[in-house]
Write a protein that holds these residues in place. Sequence first.
Motif, PDB file in Angstrom:
ATOM      1  N   THR A   1     -48.347  39.519 -24.472  1.00 60.68           N
ATOM      2  CA  THR A   1     -47.926  38.494 -23.875  1.00 60.68           C
ATOM      3  C   THR A   1     -47.990  38.633 -22.305  1.00 60.68           C
ATOM      4  O   THR A   1     -48.219  39.909 -21.783  1.00 60.68           O
TER       5      THR A   1
ATOM      6  N   ARG B   1     -44.155  32.794 -24.411  1.00 64.23           N
ATOM      7  CA  ARG B   1     -43.917  34.198 -24.492  1.00 64.23           C
ATOM      8  C   ARG B   1     -42.896  34.543 -25.433  1.00 64.23           C
ATOM      9  O   ARG B   1     -42.946  35.827 -26.214  1.00 64.23           O
ATOM     10  N   LYS B   2     -41.832  33.771 -25.608  1.00 68.38           N
ATOM     11  CA  LYS B   2     -40.662  34.105 -26.397  1.00 68.38           C
ATOM     12  C   LYS B   2     -41.305  34.279 -27.978  1.00 68.38           C
ATOM     13  O   LYS B   2     -40.580  34.943 -28.980  1.00 68.38           O
ATOM     14  N   GLN B   3     -42.319  33.680 -28.320  1.00 69.45           N
ATOM     15  CA  GLN B   3     -42.938  33.721 -29.734  1.00 69.45           C
ATOM     16  C   GLN B   3     -43.450  35.021 -29.964  1.00 69.45           C
ATOM     17  O   GLN B   3     -43.496  35.721 -31.200  1.00 69.45           O
TER      18      GLN B   3
ATOM     19  N   TYR C   1     -42.058  37.835 -28.723  1.00 67.30           N
ATOM     20  CA  TYR C   1     -40.970  38.615 -28.999  1.00 67.30           C
ATOM     21  C   TYR C   1     -40.418  38.364 -30.599  1.00 67.30           C
ATOM     22  O   TYR C   1     -39.706  39.156 -31.045  1.00 67.30           O
ATOM     23  N   LYS C   2     -40.612  37.050 -30.890  1.00 65.08           N
ATOM     24  CA  LYS C   2     -40.182  36.700 -32.143  1.00 65.08           C
ATOM     25  C   LYS C   2     -40.934  37.433 -33.243  1.00 65.08           C
ATOM     26  O   LYS C   2     -40.386  37.956 -34.366  1.00 65.08           O
TER      27      LYS C   2
ATOM     28  N   ASP D   1     -46.107  43.507 -22.634  1.00 64.17           N
ATOM     29  CA  ASP D   1     -45.751  42.185 -22.015  1.00 64.17           C
ATOM     30  C   ASP D   1     -46.015  42.517 -20.482  1.00 64.17           C
ATOM     31  O   ASP D   1     -45.475  43.237 -19.785  1.00 64.17           O
TER      32      ASP D   1
END
Length: 298
Positions: free
Chosen positions: A231, A238-240, A242-243, A259
């Motif tokens: 990402t 971006r949060k996906q 990390y998920k 990242d």
Amino acid sequence: MDILKPLFKMIWAGTEKSDNKRIASQTMPDGVVCITDIPYINDLNKYHLLDIHYPENTKERLPLIVDIHGGGWWYGTKEINKHYSMELAKRGFVVANINYRLVDRVTIIDQLADIFDCLKWLDENMDKYPIDRENIFLTGDSAGGQFCCLTAQINADSDLRKRLFLTDNRMKFKAACATSPVIDLVSPNVMMNANLTSLLGRVNHKESPYYFLMQFENVATKDLPPFYIVTSSGDFVRKQSYKLKGILDSLGVENELHDYADKYNGKKLAHVFSVLEPHIPPAKNNIDAIAGFFKKHM
């Protein structure tokens, strides 16, 4: 959400113009053999074609990477990933850069069927190319990142494959790379939720037998291969990433999240920057790292 279809079509038409301009301005890598427009289903459908790339003067069998392009499920062909796929090939791989049909003419299960039909074709025909059958990898970006995750899991689970009526193959993925993957279309997010009706082919999408696929956590198991996740600071999903890392960590699946938070030329690195601009230094560094991750798992 049917009222949003014209809006989606307009957005992706604009993206196509931008991509065509970007691709025309780029110089494709040299030293790579490109075998283009190979049909994996003989129905004269351009969405059932793939390209094969590998380094020139190859005298040995090389690991295979299957690359699944993004485009929000609505848009795109292998052409938008061609430069990226060739860069991967230059690093010592055979790369299969594949097409699949798009919504809203088909649903996500049809798109997955295309991907698995392509895997079956590759399984049956890889001996015609300098491919090492024992070392096979998978990559995808954005919507293709979702397909990368789902394909890796479905390919490792014969019961799930039967449940989804997808074709079998003998391939086993040693590792996968998900670039800016979209793995959750259910949690509140207007942009993602708006795709559900078209992806599932139902106005009441919760009634679809494939609704469970819209959150990767519903299908992910410890049988997944190791994952390299990418990402960046300018990635709108971006949060996906990390998920996805959280899901893999909870299952004990080996993974690395990279990242890219630094700027390049004063700008944040965009969503799927390595695919869009594989010639810029941060993208080259990332592609080197992906190749290294894959080779570590050979």
